[in-house]
Scaffold this active site. Structure first.
Site, mmCIF file in Angstrom:
data_model
loop_
_atom_site.group_PDB
_atom_site.id
_atom_site.type_symbol
_atom_site.label_atom_id
_atom_site.label_comp_id
_atom_site.label_asym_id
_atom_site.label_seq_id
_atom_site.Cartn_x
_atom_site.Cartn_y
_atom_site.Cartn_z
ATOM 1 N N HIS A 1 -3.601 -5.202 0.487
ATOM 2 C CA HIS A 1 -3.081 -5.560 1.816
ATOM 3 C C HIS A 1 -3.098 -7.077 2.018
ATOM 4 O O HIS A 1 -3.993 -7.592 2.707
ATOM 5 C CB HIS A 1 -3.906 -4.868 2.908
ATOM 6 C CG HIS A 1 -3.560 -3.433 3.122
ATOM 7 N ND1 HIS A 1 -2.548 -3.031 3.969
ATOM 8 C CD2 HIS A 1 -4.066 -2.305 2.571
ATOM 9 C CE1 HIS A 1 -2.456 -1.704 3.948
ATOM 10 N NE2 HIS A 1 -3.366 -1.243 3.105
ATOM 11 N N GLU B 1 -1.420 -8.826 3.937
ATOM 12 C CA GLU B 1 -1.212 -9.218 5.349
ATOM 13 C C GLU B 1 -2.530 -9.362 6.103
ATOM 14 O O GLU B 1 -2.569 -10.038 7.137
ATOM 15 C CB GLU B 1 -0.288 -8.203 6.044
ATOM 16 C CG GLU B 1 -0.950 -6.922 6.540
ATOM 17 C CD GLU B 1 -1.271 -5.932 5.428
ATOM 18 O OE1 GLU B 1 -0.967 -6.218 4.253
ATOM 19 O OE2 GLU B 1 -1.846 -4.869 5.739
ATOM 20 N N CYS C 1 0.837 -1.204 0.000
ATOM 21 C CA CYS C 1 0.000 0.000 0.000
ATOM 22 C C CYS C 1 0.874 1.259 0.000
ATOM 23 O O CYS C 1 1.543 1.541 -0.984
ATOM 24 C CB CYS C 1 -0.986 -0.044 1.170
ATOM 25 S SG CYS C 1 -2.353 1.129 0.950
#
Ligand code: MN
Length: 236
Positions: A211, A213, A106
């Site tokens: 994202h 994660e 990001c």
């Protein structure tokens, strides 16, 4: 090989003077077999950190000062943090110079592009030249995939995911405008927004606008991205 030690750049509140990071970054690296360490601002020691650590993960966060791509602030520019900008851009250049693996997520993806000489749309909603702009600031759960991206044939990212199209989550109002010299586009949203890129000249130098994660608690294709990132540490 012993577990690679990977530095993560944290967020920094200039009002509270505190560092912070979502546990998802830490847990994603641990799940993939790495030892994560958080990196406070230390631009003077960036070269030493790059020499000591196995890889760098630049995390998400607020906007980057457009001064780094020679623009004045647009009215829709969000909060900026000059100390974080300085620290991350210095770290990125040090890790690039060492040829060590880099994953930008990001804001981290945007920072990597700027470190290499690229630019950003400061605000997609008012600046992106398309009537068909998607909603890139989803209001669903963090792990939910709200739009698709086309992975580009022949890229490392496409090899890693092993698919031509994937769903991604989306929490950004900025995006890459001009890709820096040496980078190639690796994923594009249906509206034309660049969602990922990579540097073919590096062992692992990838930026993703989404994202991955946030999916660490799921068994998701994002696991493959972290696995490839960790695997690259053994070869650099
Ligand atoms: Mn998006």
């Amino acid at each position: 090989m012993s577990k690679p030690i990977i530095g993560i750049t944290p967020n920094f509140s200039f009002k509270e003077r505190t560092y912070g990071i979502a546990e998802t970054y830490v847990e994603s690296l641990k799940k993939a077999g790495a030892i994560p360490v958080l990196l406070p601002h230390a631009p003077a020691d960036a070269a030493a950190l790059a020499a000591s650590l196995d890889a760098l993960l630049v995390s998400g966060g607020p906007d980057i000062d457009p001064v780094f791509f020679e623009e004045q602030p647009h009215p829709k520019l969000g909060s900026i943090c000059p100390e974080r900008d300085d620290s991350e851009l210095t770290l990125l250049k040090a890790f690039l110079a060492c040829g060590k693996p880099i994953l930008g997520i990001c804001r981290g993806e945007q920072a990597l592009n700027i470190a290499l000489g690229g630019s950003l749309y400061q605000d997609l909603g008012t600046q992106f030249p398309s009537e068909a702009l998607l909603k890139h600031n989803q209001e669903g759960p963090r792990w939910y995939t709200s739009h698709t991206v086309e992975l580009q044939q022949g890229t490392k990212l496409q090899q890693i995911y092993g698919a031509s199209q994937i769903g991604v989550n989306s929490f950004h109002h900025q995006a890459v405008k001009n890709l820096a010299p040496g980078l190639v586009t690796a994923a594009i949203a249906p509206d034309g927004v660049i969602e990922a890129y990579e540097h073919p000249g590096h062992v692992f130098c990838i930026g993703v606008q989404w994202h991955p994660e946030c999916m660490f608690e799921l068994s998701s294709p994002s696991d493959k991205l972290f696995a490839a990132f960790i695997a690259a540490c053994a070869t650099s």
